[in-house]
Design a protein around this motif. Sequence first.
Motif, PDB file in Angstrom:
ATOM      1  N   GLN A   1       6.479  -6.184 -15.977  1.00  0.00           N
ATOM      2  CA  GLN A   1       6.328  -7.601 -15.778  1.00  0.00           C
ATOM      3  C   GLN A   1       6.295  -8.185 -17.162  1.00  0.00           C
ATOM      4  N   ALA A   2       5.458  -7.461 -18.399  1.00  0.00           N
ATOM      5  CA  ALA A   2       5.441  -8.184 -19.808  1.00  0.00           C
ATOM      6  C   ALA A   2       7.005  -8.238 -20.190  1.00  0.00           C
ATOM      7  N   ALA A   3       7.661  -7.014 -20.119  1.00  0.00           N
ATOM      8  CA  ALA A   3       9.160  -7.141 -20.578  1.00  0.00           C
ATOM      9  C   ALA A   3       9.891  -8.314 -20.013  1.00  0.00           C
TER      10      ALA A   3
ATOM     11  N   THR B   1      14.307  -6.676 -31.081  1.00  0.00           N
ATOM     12  CA  THR B   1      14.822  -6.818 -29.613  1.00  0.00           C
ATOM     13  C   THR B   1      13.727  -7.743 -28.959  1.00  0.00           C
ATOM     14  N   PRO B   2      13.966  -8.342 -27.932  1.00  0.00           N
ATOM     15  CA  PRO B   2      13.158  -9.361 -27.320  1.00  0.00           C
ATOM     16  C   PRO B   2      11.794  -8.538 -26.572  1.00  0.00           C
ATOM     17  N   GLY B   3      10.692  -8.954 -26.436  1.00  0.00           N
ATOM     18  CA  GLY B   3       9.566  -8.288 -25.932  1.00  0.00           C
ATOM     19  C   GLY B   3       8.161  -8.481 -26.853  1.00  0.00           C
ATOM     20  N   GLY B   4       7.061  -8.109 -26.053  1.00  0.00           N
ATOM     21  CA  GLY B   4       5.732  -8.453 -26.744  1.00  0.00           C
ATOM     22  C   GLY B   4       4.676  -7.696 -25.959  1.00  0.00           C
ATOM     23  N   GLY B   5       3.509  -8.062 -26.386  1.00  0.00           N
ATOM     24  CA  GLY B   5       2.375  -7.526 -25.951  1.00  0.00           C
ATOM     25  C   GLY B   5       1.933  -7.729 -24.360  1.00  0.00           C
ATOM     26  N   LEU B   6       1.442  -7.058 -23.934  1.00  0.00           N
ATOM     27  CA  LEU B   6       0.837  -7.137 -22.345  1.00  0.00           C
ATOM     28  C   LEU B   6      -0.146  -8.078 -22.430  1.00  0.00           C
TER      29      LEU B   6
ATOM     30  N   ILE C   1      12.729  -4.870 -24.657  1.00  0.00           N
ATOM     31  CA  ILE C   1      13.987  -4.949 -23.823  1.00  0.00           C
ATOM     32  C   ILE C   1      15.341  -4.824 -24.761  1.00  0.00           C
ATOM     33  N   ILE C   2      16.144  -3.868 -24.001  1.00  0.00           N
ATOM     34  CA  ILE C   2      17.317  -3.512 -24.928  1.00  0.00           C
ATOM     35  C   ILE C   2      18.512  -4.129 -23.798  1.00  0.00           C
ATOM     36  N   LEU C   3      18.611  -5.561 -23.805  1.00  0.00           N
ATOM     37  CA  LEU C   3      19.157  -6.471 -22.944  1.00  0.00           C
ATOM     38  C   LEU C   3      20.876  -6.416 -23.353  1.00  0.00           C
ATOM     39  N   LEU C   4      21.707  -5.838 -22.255  1.00  0.00           N
ATOM     40  CA  LEU C   4      23.098  -5.703 -22.249  1.00  0.00           C
ATOM     41  C   LEU C   4      23.853  -6.719 -21.613  1.00  0.00           C
TER      42      LEU C   4
ATOM     43  N   ALA D   1      11.960 -13.870 -20.734  1.00  0.00           N
ATOM     44  CA  ALA D   1      12.152 -15.236 -20.248  1.00  0.00           C
ATOM     45  C   ALA D   1      11.597 -16.204 -21.353  1.00  0.00           C
ATOM     46  N   GLU D   2      10.391 -15.909 -21.773  1.00  0.00           N
ATOM     47  CA  GLU D   2       9.867 -16.834 -23.006  1.00  0.00           C
ATOM     48  C   GLU D   2      10.701 -16.785 -23.969  1.00  0.00           C
ATOM     49  N   GLU D   3      11.046 -15.977 -24.528  1.00  0.00           N
ATOM     50  CA  GLU D   3      11.859 -15.895 -25.853  1.00  0.00           C
ATOM     51  C   GLU D   3      13.311 -16.401 -25.825  1.00  0.00           C
ATOM     52  N   THR D   4      13.893 -15.941 -24.585  1.00  0.00           N
ATOM     53  CA  THR D   4      15.362 -16.283 -24.561  1.00  0.00           C
ATOM     54  C   THR D   4      15.734 -17.272 -23.567  1.00  0.00           C
ATOM     55  N   GLY D   5      15.015 -17.555 -22.358  1.00  0.00           N
ATOM     56  CA  GLY D   5      15.198 -18.522 -21.392  1.00  0.00           C
ATOM     57  C   GLY D   5      16.232 -17.686 -20.445  1.00  0.00           C
ATOM     58  N   LEU D   6      16.355 -16.513 -20.567  1.00  0.00           N
ATOM     59  CA  LEU D   6      17.167 -15.485 -19.422  1.00  0.00           C
ATOM     60  C   LEU D   6      16.108 -15.014 -18.271  1.00  0.00           C
ATOM     61  N   THR D   7      16.417 -15.122 -17.178  1.00  0.00           N
ATOM     62  CA  THR D   7      15.913 -14.597 -16.219  1.00  0.00           C
ATOM     63  C   THR D   7      16.437 -13.786 -15.054  1.00  0.00           C
TER      64      THR D   7
END
Length: 175
Positions: free
Chosen positions: A53-55, A40-45, A13-16, A60-66
């Motif tokens: 869904q994975a993104a 950048t945040p993200g990871g494997g499916l 994710i490129i989160l702005l 959420a797992e890596e940053t707490g942002l939903t």
Amino acid sequence: MTDGTEVRQVARIILLDPDDRVLLLHGHEPDDPTDTWWFTPGGGLEGDETREQAALRELAEETGLTDVELGPVLWRRRCSFPFAGRRWDQDEWYYLARTRHTGPVPGPQALTELESRSLSGLRWWTSAELSVAHETVYPIRLAELLRTLLDEGPPSRPVVLAPEIVEGAPATGAQ
């Protein structure tokens, strides 16, 4: 992680934020905290989840942002790199996402053991800060890519980035 033949499917994710700052994570080799980079945040499916869904799960797992609005796929790239004693071969899709959040990020919520040993923080970056950064940032052209995104908007279809292959033997330890 791969065994040399399997390519890991990854969503990033490129989160702005409202000020067009991008959120990056600070990582390092688990057994060498001086070998660092930003990414950048993200990871494997996992299982049968979609890349979208994975993104969102990884964010959420890596940053707490939903509270984010997921946008289109901006870029795709293949990469291969040594990390945590293994070679990782990945097919990455980068999604644009927006958040109204502007303050400090809550922080990791559900990290794997490997992530816990290799993540050391996160922060918002402006395009100008990325352009003059001396730290390693992945993807390697992120400053230029972000500037183009902010100037021109999302591409009409995903841009395929040049492959990034980091040579070298995998370090002992884990990412």
